[in-house]
Design a protein around this motif. Sequence first.
Motif, PDB file in Angstrom:
ATOM      1  N   ALA A 189       0.102  12.049  -8.413  1.00  0.00           N
ATOM      2  CA  ALA A 189      -0.201  10.626  -8.563  1.00  0.00           C
ATOM      3  C   ALA A 189      -0.898  10.287  -9.872  1.00  0.00           C
ATOM      4  N   ALA A 190      -1.724  11.183 -10.374  1.00  0.00           N
ATOM      5  CA  ALA A 190      -2.588  10.876 -11.525  1.00  0.00           C
ATOM      6  C   ALA A 190      -1.837  10.283 -12.719  1.00  0.00           C
ATOM      7  N   PRO A 191      -0.656  10.783 -13.081  1.00  0.00           N
ATOM      8  CA  PRO A 191       0.025  10.200 -14.255  1.00  0.00           C
ATOM      9  C   PRO A 191       0.482   8.763 -14.058  1.00  0.00           C
ATOM     10  N   TYR A 192       0.563   8.303 -12.807  1.00  0.00           N
ATOM     11  CA  TYR A 192       1.130   6.983 -12.530  1.00  0.00           C
ATOM     12  C   TYR A 192       0.099   5.972 -12.025  1.00  0.00           C
ATOM     13  N   LEU A 193      -1.103   6.425 -11.709  1.00  0.00           N
ATOM     14  CA  LEU A 193      -2.148   5.491 -11.299  1.00  0.00           C
ATOM     15  C   LEU A 193      -2.603   4.684 -12.508  1.00  0.00           C
ATOM     16  N   ASP A 242      10.040   8.897  -4.812  1.00  0.00           N
ATOM     17  CA  ASP A 242       9.125   9.734  -5.580  1.00  0.00           C
ATOM     18  C   ASP A 242       7.775   9.041  -5.675  1.00  0.00           C
ATOM     19  N   CYS A 243       6.780   9.787  -6.144  1.00  0.00           N
ATOM     20  CA  CYS A 243       5.418   9.263  -6.196  1.00  0.00           C
ATOM     21  C   CYS A 243       5.311   8.087  -7.160  1.00  0.00           C
ATOM     22  N   ALA A 244       6.011   8.177  -8.281  1.00  0.00           N
ATOM     23  CA  ALA A 244       5.940   7.110  -9.281  1.00  0.00           C
ATOM     24  C   ALA A 244       6.390   5.782  -8.701  1.00  0.00           C
ATOM     25  N   VAL A 294       0.837  -1.198   0.000  1.00  0.00           N
ATOM     26  CA  VAL A 294       0.000   0.000   0.000  1.00  0.00           C
ATOM     27  C   VAL A 294       0.874   1.250   0.000  1.00  0.00           C
ATOM     28  N   ALA A 295       0.718   2.071  -1.022  1.00  0.00           N
ATOM     29  CA  ALA A 295       1.416   3.354  -1.077  1.00  0.00           C
ATOM     30  C   ALA A 295       0.671   4.350  -0.206  1.00  0.00           C
ATOM     31  N   ILE A 296       1.365   4.985   0.713  1.00  0.00           N
ATOM     32  CA  ILE A 296       0.775   6.015   1.557  1.00  0.00           C
ATOM     33  C   ILE A 296       1.365   7.348   1.133  1.00  0.00           C
ATOM     34  N   VAL A 354       2.267  -4.267   3.706  1.00  0.00           N
ATOM     35  CA  VAL A 354       3.548  -3.627   3.387  1.00  0.00           C
ATOM     36  C   VAL A 354       3.300  -2.180   2.976  1.00  0.00           C
ATOM     37  N   PRO A 355       3.377  -1.243   3.921  1.00  0.00           N
ATOM     38  CA  PRO A 355       3.197   0.164   3.568  1.00  0.00           C
ATOM     39  C   PRO A 355       4.466   0.743   2.955  1.00  0.00           C
ATOM     40  N   VAL A 356       4.270   1.673   2.021  1.00  0.00           N
ATOM     41  CA  VAL A 356       5.382   2.407   1.414  1.00  0.00           C
ATOM     42  C   VAL A 356       5.040   3.886   1.523  1.00  0.00           C
ATOM     43  N   LEU A 357       5.800   4.614   2.318  1.00  0.00           N
ATOM     44  CA  LEU A 357       5.525   6.024   2.554  1.00  0.00           C
ATOM     45  C   LEU A 357       6.201   6.900   1.513  1.00  0.00           C
ATOM     46  N   TRP A 358       5.474   7.925   1.081  1.00  0.00           N
ATOM     47  CA  TRP A 358       6.063   8.942   0.200  1.00  0.00           C
ATOM     48  C   TRP A 358       5.706  10.317   0.726  1.00  0.00           C
ATOM     49  N   SER A 359       6.704  11.138   0.925  1.00  0.00           N
ATOM     50  CA  SER A 359       6.513  12.510   1.365  1.00  0.00           C
ATOM     51  C   SER A 359       6.804  13.438   0.202  1.00  0.00           C
ATOM     52  N   PRO A 360       5.879  14.343  -0.146  1.00  0.00           N
ATOM     53  CA  PRO A 360       6.138  15.257  -1.267  1.00  0.00           C
ATOM     54  C   PRO A 360       7.433  16.041  -1.118  1.00  0.00           C
ATOM     55  N   SER A 361       7.740  16.464   0.101  1.00  0.00           N
ATOM     56  CA  SER A 361       8.967  17.230   0.317  1.00  0.00           C
ATOM     57  C   SER A 361      10.156  16.333   0.663  1.00  0.00           C
ATOM     58  N   GLY A 362       9.874  15.152   1.158  1.00  0.00           N
ATOM     59  CA  GLY A 362      10.925  14.250   1.594  1.00  0.00           C
ATOM     60  C   GLY A 362      11.438  14.509   2.996  1.00  0.00           C
ATOM     61  N   LYS A 363      11.020  15.621   3.600  1.00  0.00           N
ATOM     62  CA  LYS A 363      11.555  16.004   4.905  1.00  0.00           C
ATOM     63  C   LYS A 363      11.117  15.054   6.008  1.00  0.00           C
TER      64      LYS A 363
END
Length: 358
Positions: A89-93, A62-64, A3-5, A25-34
């Motif tokens: 997210a839209a381009p990669y969903l 990255d989101c992709a 699951v992408a979070i 299995v969660p996978v975290l993505w932060s837009p800023s990465g901070k």
Amino acid sequence: MRVAILGAGSIAFGLAAFLAKHGHVPVLWSPSGKRTRGLAKGKPLVAEGAFEFSAKVAVADDCASALAEADGAIIAMPANGHRAAMDAAAPYLRDGQPVIISSHSSFGALYLSKKLAERGTVLPIIVWGTTILTARQQSDHKVQINTVRQKVDVATLPNCASDLGMELCTQLFGDRFIARDGLLAIALSNLNPQNHLGIALMNLTRMEKGETWGQGEHVTPAVGRFIEALDAERLAIAQSFGLSVRTVREHFSLSFHVPMGSVSGMNQQMHAEGRCGFGPKSADSRYVLEDVPFGLLPTVLLGHLSGRPAILHEAGIRIFSAAYGIDLASANDLLLDLALDGLSPEDLKSLCKQGYAA
């Protein structure tokens, strides 16, 4: 499930811990990465409070890459970040890849539906009326889980995918979901904005002065009555659309495990039991900067469309805008592109059941 979070705040950390604890299995993505730097460096994600968890979790650059092998995705960030996350997210969903919005706000599901329709992508968009848990981030790898809600309202866009949406939510988070009649019902089921209006408006100087104050303790009888009056406006709008939604008293009882009573009485009990946490310590709070434009404004819009004006909600927007010296309504970057104010109630109900066609 993988699951992408999309998000890395307190709710995202809490969801990741919950999923990992239950074998996913969660996978975290932060837009800023901070906010994911600690986890990316190998620190374990540590959750304490309502449940305990400690282990390393995956972080995407990255989101992709977060979405690439995911069985589904969850958008778990403040509403003022939803548009940016959906645009990313839209381009990669891909077709059939479900997206959960936790929690749904300001008809964001319609915005995502419109973006995906432009690309010809078809997938279920699952919307929650609130988060399944409340939490507070303690550090770059620790989160305090305050509560896990017993019941959460859910709907899926389009309606024909409702069974799939319910099945997925149950598989990931257990038997805690109540199916509602479409996106419009969920749009009228997020009680946090109205509740936060009452709490923040009547405790604004505490926030501005940076005081430490118990939130439940300060939901006094006057504050409780104000929240109940706000709730009456929301329930009247829902009734005009022929929808059944949870009352604020049901919300507090089911979310925080207290017997049904007045809003103030339930909050006082939560405070006495040490389960209420603290109110915002700054005027720079999501209770105002997120909830006013993304929570109160949609209710005001629905009030106008239904002929049941949300007078107190609209007054709250104006009062906070005056107090902060900014036009808070203009901060909403989701509603403008949707032009929902030009629809009839029936057309809006139809759109909220079907979404935009690819």
